[in-house]
Design a protein around this motif. Structure first.
Motif, short mmCIF file in Angstrom:
data_model
loop_
_atom_site.label_atom_id
_atom_site.label_comp_id
_atom_site.label_asym_id
_atom_site.label_seq_id
_atom_site.Cartn_x
_atom_site.Cartn_y
_atom_site.Cartn_z
N LYS A 52 4.01 0.14 13.47
CA LYS A 52 3.50 0.70 12.21
C LYS A 52 4.61 0.72 11.16
O LYS A 52 5.73 1.13 11.43
CB LYS A 52 2.96 2.11 12.44
CG LYS A 52 2.31 2.68 11.20
CD LYS A 52 1.71 4.03 11.45
CE LYS A 52 1.09 4.51 10.15
NZ LYS A 52 0.52 5.80 10.23
N ASN A 53 4.26 0.30 9.96
CA ASN A 53 5.15 0.28 8.80
C ASN A 53 6.33 -0.67 8.95
O ASN A 53 7.38 -0.47 8.35
CB ASN A 53 5.62 1.68 8.42
CG ASN A 53 4.48 2.55 7.97
OD1 ASN A 53 3.48 2.06 7.45
ND2 ASN A 53 4.59 3.84 8.17
N GLU B 205 0.80 -1.23 0.00
CA GLU B 205 0.00 0.00 0.00
C GLU B 205 0.84 1.28 0.00
O GLU B 205 0.71 2.13 0.86
CB GLU B 205 -0.95 -0.01 1.19
CG GLU B 205 -1.88 -1.20 1.19
CD GLU B 205 -2.59 -1.43 2.50
OE1 GLU B 205 -2.17 -0.89 3.53
OE2 GLU B 205 -3.59 -2.18 2.48
N PHE C 33 -0.37 -10.25 7.56
CA PHE C 33 -1.25 -10.04 8.71
C PHE C 33 -0.45 -9.58 9.93
O PHE C 33 -0.99 -8.94 10.82
CB PHE C 33 -2.04 -11.31 9.03
CG PHE C 33 -1.24 -12.35 9.77
CD1 PHE C 33 -1.23 -12.37 11.15
CD2 PHE C 33 -0.51 -13.30 9.07
CE1 PHE C 33 -0.48 -13.33 11.83
CE2 PHE C 33 0.23 -14.26 9.75
CZ PHE C 33 0.25 -14.27 11.13
N MET C 34 0.85 -9.88 9.98
CA MET C 34 1.70 -9.48 11.12
C MET C 34 1.81 -7.96 11.22
O MET C 34 2.16 -7.44 12.28
CB MET C 34 3.10 -10.08 10.99
CG MET C 34 3.17 -11.57 11.23
SD MET C 34 2.69 -12.05 12.90
CE MET C 34 3.84 -11.13 13.89
N ARG C 35 1.51 -7.26 10.15
CA ARG C 35 1.61 -5.81 10.20
C ARG C 35 0.69 -5.23 11.26
O ARG C 35 0.90 -4.13 11.74
CB ARG C 35 1.30 -5.20 8.83
CG ARG C 35 2.40 -5.53 7.82
CD ARG C 35 2.15 -4.96 6.47
NE ARG C 35 2.23 -3.51 6.53
CZ ARG C 35 1.69 -2.72 5.62
NH1 ARG C 35 1.05 -3.21 4.59
NH2 ARG C 35 1.80 -1.42 5.73
N LYS C 36 -0.32 -6.00 11.68
CA LYS C 36 -1.25 -5.53 12.71
C LYS C 36 -0.65 -5.63 14.11
O LYS C 36 -1.09 -4.94 15.02
CB LYS C 36 -2.55 -6.30 12.64
CG LYS C 36 -3.31 -6.04 11.35
CD LYS C 36 -4.55 -6.89 11.23
CE LYS C 36 -5.21 -6.59 9.89
NZ LYS C 36 -6.16 -7.58 9.51
N VAL C 37 0.33 -6.50 14.30
CA VAL C 37 0.94 -6.66 15.63
C VAL C 37 2.35 -6.09 15.72
O VAL C 37 2.87 -5.90 16.81
CB VAL C 37 0.93 -8.14 16.08
CG1 VAL C 37 -0.48 -8.65 16.23
CG2 VAL C 37 1.75 -9.01 15.15
N SER D 168 11.95 -8.21 11.66
CA SER D 168 11.12 -7.32 10.86
C SER D 168 11.98 -6.20 10.29
O SER D 168 13.07 -5.92 10.77
CB SER D 168 9.97 -6.74 11.69
OG SER D 168 10.43 -5.93 12.72
N TYR E 5 2.54 -13.56 5.76
CA TYR E 5 2.88 -12.81 6.97
C TYR E 5 2.44 -11.34 6.95
O TYR E 5 2.70 -10.61 7.89
CB TYR E 5 4.38 -12.91 7.27
CG TYR E 5 4.69 -14.18 8.00
CD1 TYR E 5 4.54 -14.26 9.38
CD2 TYR E 5 5.08 -15.31 7.32
CE1 TYR E 5 4.79 -15.43 10.06
CE2 TYR E 5 5.33 -16.49 7.99
CZ TYR E 5 5.19 -16.53 9.36
OH TYR E 5 5.42 -17.70 10.02
#
Length: 141
Positions: A84-85, A23, A77-81, A98, A75
């Motif tokens: 940010k970014n 995004e 979905f891991m951006r939610k935990v 990460s 993975y």
């Protein structure tokens, strides 16, 4: 440090298709180069580690973008935990790696363990790769 390819390499087009899923965020050039060469990969050696002032970190593998299991798309979905970014790029013994895509510390590499705030261990993917070494398990573990 050399890496072994798990399944097969990716094309620049496949890399770009994955980047669209971020995004508007862009992956650093040094990381992009690694992914186009190895599509993730496993370190070529036993007990490949990174020395952090607080501990020795054993690298297990980097997630592939495409092909095989444990892909980066899975993975996302891991951006939610993660902070940010940040994006999950691999697995270390007992945790994960990460990569920051934030303007503040773009390209920095972090490690995290279950329910622990991520810790910055390198200012770039290149710094992380250059800091890898094959450890003697009798000395470090």
């Amino acid at each position: 440090m050399n890496f072994k390819i798990d399944e097969k390499t990716i094309t620049i087009e496949e890399f770009n298709e994955f980047e669209v899923l971020l995004e508007g965020l862009k992956l650093p050039d040094d990381y992009k180069s690694h992914m186009l060469t190895y599509n993730g990969g496993y370190p070529d050696g036993d007990y490949v580690c990174f020395r952090n002032p607080n501990r020795i970190i054993e690298l297990e593998y980097f997630h592939p973008i495409k092909y095989g299991s444990d892909t980066m798309e899975y993975y996302l979905f891991m951006r939610k935990v993660l902070p940010k970014n940040h994006i999950s790029i691999g697995i270390i013994s007992g945790g994960r790696i990460s990569l920051s895509l934030s303007e503040l510390d773009y390209g920095s590499v972090y490690i995290s363990y279950e329910d622990v705030i991520p810790e910055k261990i390198a200012s770039s993917f290149t710094e992380f790769i250059n800091g890898l070494f094959e450890a003697d398990p009798d000395s470090y573990f």
